[in-house]
Design an enzyme around this catalytic site. Structure first.
Site, PDB file in Angstrom:
ATOM      1  N   LYS A 131     -11.051  -4.188  -4.117  1.00  0.00           N
ATOM      2  CA  LYS A 131     -11.825  -2.984  -4.442  1.00  0.00           C
ATOM      3  C   LYS A 131     -10.919  -1.874  -4.952  1.00  0.00           C
ATOM      4  CE  LYS A 131     -12.830  -3.290   0.438  1.00  0.00           C
ATOM      5  NZ  LYS A 131     -13.883  -3.568   1.380  1.00  0.00           N
ATOM      6  N   LYS A 189      -4.931 -10.363  -6.448  1.00  0.00           N
ATOM      7  CA  LYS A 189      -6.193 -10.744  -5.799  1.00  0.00           C
ATOM      8  C   LYS A 189      -7.317  -9.830  -6.272  1.00  0.00           C
ATOM      9  CE  LYS A 189      -5.663  -7.852  -1.735  1.00  0.00           C
ATOM     10  NZ  LYS A 189      -5.502  -7.642  -0.321  1.00  0.00           N
ATOM     11  N   LYS A 227       0.814  -1.225   0.000  1.00  0.00           N
ATOM     12  CA  LYS A 227       0.000   0.000   0.000  1.00  0.00           C
ATOM     13  C   LYS A 227       0.841   1.266   0.000  1.00  0.00           C
ATOM     14  CE  LYS A 227      -4.468  -1.381   1.830  1.00  0.00           C
ATOM     15  NZ  LYS A 227      -5.483  -1.144   2.847  1.00  0.00           N
TER      16      LYS A 227
HETATM   17  P1  TYM Z   1     -10.777  -6.003   3.827  1.00  0.00           P
HETATM   18  O1  TYM Z   1     -11.817  -4.976   4.120  1.00  0.00           O
HETATM   19  O2  TYM Z   1      -9.790  -5.725   2.766  1.00  0.00           O
HETATM   20  O3  TYM Z   1     -11.469  -7.385   3.469  1.00  0.00           O
HETATM   21  C1  TYM Z   1     -12.486  -7.975   4.281  1.00  0.00           C
HETATM   22  C2  TYM Z   1     -12.338  -9.485   4.265  1.00  0.00           C
HETATM   23  O4  TYM Z   1     -12.393  -9.978   2.929  1.00  0.00           O
HETATM   24  C3  TYM Z   1     -11.267 -10.795   2.670  1.00  0.00           C
HETATM   25  N1  TYM Z   1     -10.870 -10.654   1.249  1.00  0.00           N
HETATM   26  C4  TYM Z   1     -10.667 -11.673   0.414  1.00  0.00           C
HETATM   27  N2  TYM Z   1     -10.761 -13.004   0.576  1.00  0.00           N
HETATM   28  C5  TYM Z   1     -10.505 -13.778  -0.501  1.00  0.00           C
HETATM   29  N3  TYM Z   1     -10.152 -13.292  -1.721  1.00  0.00           N
HETATM   30  C6  TYM Z   1     -10.039 -11.969  -1.927  1.00  0.00           C
HETATM   31  N4  TYM Z   1      -9.698 -11.497  -3.141  1.00  0.00           N
HETATM   32  C7  TYM Z   1     -10.294 -11.091  -0.834  1.00  0.00           C
HETATM   33  N5  TYM Z   1     -10.289  -9.734  -0.689  1.00  0.00           N
HETATM   34  C8  TYM Z   1     -10.626  -9.491   0.590  1.00  0.00           C
HETATM   35  C9  TYM Z   1     -10.178 -10.272   3.596  1.00  0.00           C
HETATM   36  O5  TYM Z   1      -9.185 -11.237   3.838  1.00  0.00           O
HETATM   37  C10 TYM Z   1     -10.976  -9.943   4.827  1.00  0.00           C
HETATM   38  O6  TYM Z   1     -11.179 -11.097   5.629  1.00  0.00           O
HETATM   39  N6  TYM Z   1      -7.626  -5.200   7.644  1.00  0.00           N
HETATM   40  C11 TYM Z   1      -8.879  -5.873   7.240  1.00  0.00           C
HETATM   41  C12 TYM Z   1     -10.062  -5.435   8.073  1.00  0.00           C
HETATM   42  C13 TYM Z   1      -9.873  -5.646   9.523  1.00  0.00           C
HETATM   43  C14 TYM Z   1      -9.897  -6.886  10.226  1.00  0.00           C
HETATM   44  C15 TYM Z   1      -9.682  -6.560  11.584  1.00  0.00           C
HETATM   45  C16 TYM Z   1     -10.073  -8.207   9.834  1.00  0.00           C
HETATM   46  C17 TYM Z   1      -9.647  -4.661  10.446  1.00  0.00           C
HETATM   47  N7  TYM Z   1      -9.544  -5.207  11.686  1.00  0.00           N
HETATM   48  C18 TYM Z   1      -9.647  -7.555  12.574  1.00  0.00           C
HETATM   49  C19 TYM Z   1     -10.030  -9.202  10.825  1.00  0.00           C
HETATM   50  C20 TYM Z   1      -9.822  -8.863  12.167  1.00  0.00           C
HETATM   51  C21 TYM Z   1      -9.159  -5.516   5.793  1.00  0.00           C
HETATM   52  O7  TYM Z   1      -8.748  -4.501   5.295  1.00  0.00           O
HETATM   53  O8  TYM Z   1     -10.015  -6.398   5.170  1.00  0.00           O
END
Ligand code: TYM
Length: 333
Positions: free
Chosen positions: A199, A196, A112
């Site tokens: 968004k 991957k 990032k």
């Molecule tokens: P975020 O918002 O990017 O994504 C949310 C969840 O979706 C999963 N994900 C995917 N899984 C499979 N294939 C993909 N292409 C894909 N894109 C996204 C992510 O692994 C995630 O589970 N930092 C985290 C948010 C967060 C969080 C936490 C998660 C903040 N605090 C505490 C778990 C525990 C994030 O940006 O996810």
């Protein structure tokens, strides 16, 4: 079993989020003995430039999307992270245990911040510390996430161990990432299977959004990158074919089968036959969720009431652990 996970309220929910995380959260609602906390990570969303009015809208929109996907406020606590100040408070306490070296190894920060590391916010760097606080506050045992978040949750585990050791007390349970089986853990872009699905990809054709209508879903699958060969009858035959592998994995996750079962059905057939079947399977999964989302997003008062109730429950659940952490460090509060 204490299940905790979050999602950033930035833009639409996409198929990667759904298969990698959200539909696994809803499946975990069937476990009677578990408590569950799911939240919108709005504090994480401000680590990069953002539009405040848009964030406000996105929090409600994402809450509606999670409810539409099956999160049930009777069985799960659904809330916005910033409504529970304990997340930010615990983050500071943990930041004094987490090490620069640990954070410097985080691949998401490297990706990032890119070449512009010096210009990245401090918050973007310490992002995983807040994420550790998110789960440790509720003594999480299971953190259902996609593969891309695994490193962050493993770091949370290191921070928990190190903190407990530092104060000589088991203040925190060690959290563990809970990754789905098969390819759903890492859904790849429809345009380039080395990235991957995300968004932040500039091409909307690279992902399926929850808000895409049926025709758009079918068109995106029709145009997804593939190769000219027919599908093989076993997984080894997909080894050098990342695009084909991705689509087979999506089909397996969406129809709740193994990839082997999908190949058994389609072996010898080309993408001319496979893609329409995949498109239909996606429409069947996403159509009803989208319809529910349209109804839910119109009812802002209900969404706010659910988030308010969730925040109150989460604040109460978080307090004992936060108090324990302050006390263990010898702080006066
Ligand atoms: P975020 O918002 O990017 O994504 C949310 C969840 O979706 C999963 N994900 C995917 N899984 C499979 N294939 C993909 N292409 C894909 N894109 C996204 C992510 O692994 C995630 O589970 N930092 C985290 C948010 C967060 C969080 C936490 C998660 C903040 N605090 C505490 C778990 C525990 C994030 O940006 O996810």
């Amino acid at each position: 079993m204490r299940v905790v996970s979050g999602i950033q309220p930035t833009g639409d929910l996409h198929l990667g989020n759904l298969l990698g995380a959200i539909l696994r959260w809803t499946a975990m609602q069937e476990e009677a003995e578990a408590s569950r906390f799911f939240f919108l990570a709005d504090l994480h969303a401000i680590t990069v430039d953002h539009d405040p009015a848009q964030l406000r809208r996105n929090v409600r929109e994402m809450a509606a999307a999670l409810l539409a996907a099956g999160i049930d406020p009777e069985r799960s606590v659904l809330f916005a992270q910033s409504d529970v100040p304990a997340h930010a408070e615990l983050q500071w306490l943990l930041a004094c245990t987490a090490r620069m070296g640990w954070l410097s190894r985080m691949t998401q920060f490297k990706a990032k911040s890119g070449k512009n590391r010096e210009k990245a916010s401090v918050g973007l760097f310490t992002y995983p510390v807040l994420q550790a606080a998110d789960v440790m506050l509720y003594q999480a045992t299971h953190v259902p996430v996609g593969e891309d978040q695994k490193q962050h949750i493993e770091l949370a585990r290191d921070i928990a161990d190190s903190f407990n050791h530092r104060v000589g007390e088991e203040v925190f349970a060690a959290p563990a990432p809970y990754i789905g089986s098969g390819r759903a853990a890492r859904v790849m872009s429809l345009r380039d299977a080395s990235n991957k699905m995300s968004k932040s990809d500039p091409s909307d054709m690279s992902r399926i959004n929850l808000t895409d209508d049926d025709d758009t879903i079918l068109a995106k699958i029709r145009k997804a990158r593939t190769d000219p060969d027919p599908l093989p009858d076993n997984l080894d035959g997909l080894e050098e074919r990342p695009e084909a592998r991705n689509l087979v994995g999506i089909m397996a996750a969406v129809t709740n089968r193994s990839e082997e079962a999908v190949l058994a059905e389609f072996a010898g057939q080309g993408f001319g036959a496979f893609k329409p079947a995949l498109g239909e399977a996606l429409v069947a999964l996403l159509g009803p969720i989208r319809t529910r989302l349209e109804a839910l997003r119109a009812d802002e008062a209900r969404l706010d009431a659910i988030l308010d109730q969730g925040a109150q429950t989460a604040r109460e659940a978080a307090r004992p652990t936060l108090d324990k952490a302050y006390a263990a460090l010898g702080l006066r509060r």
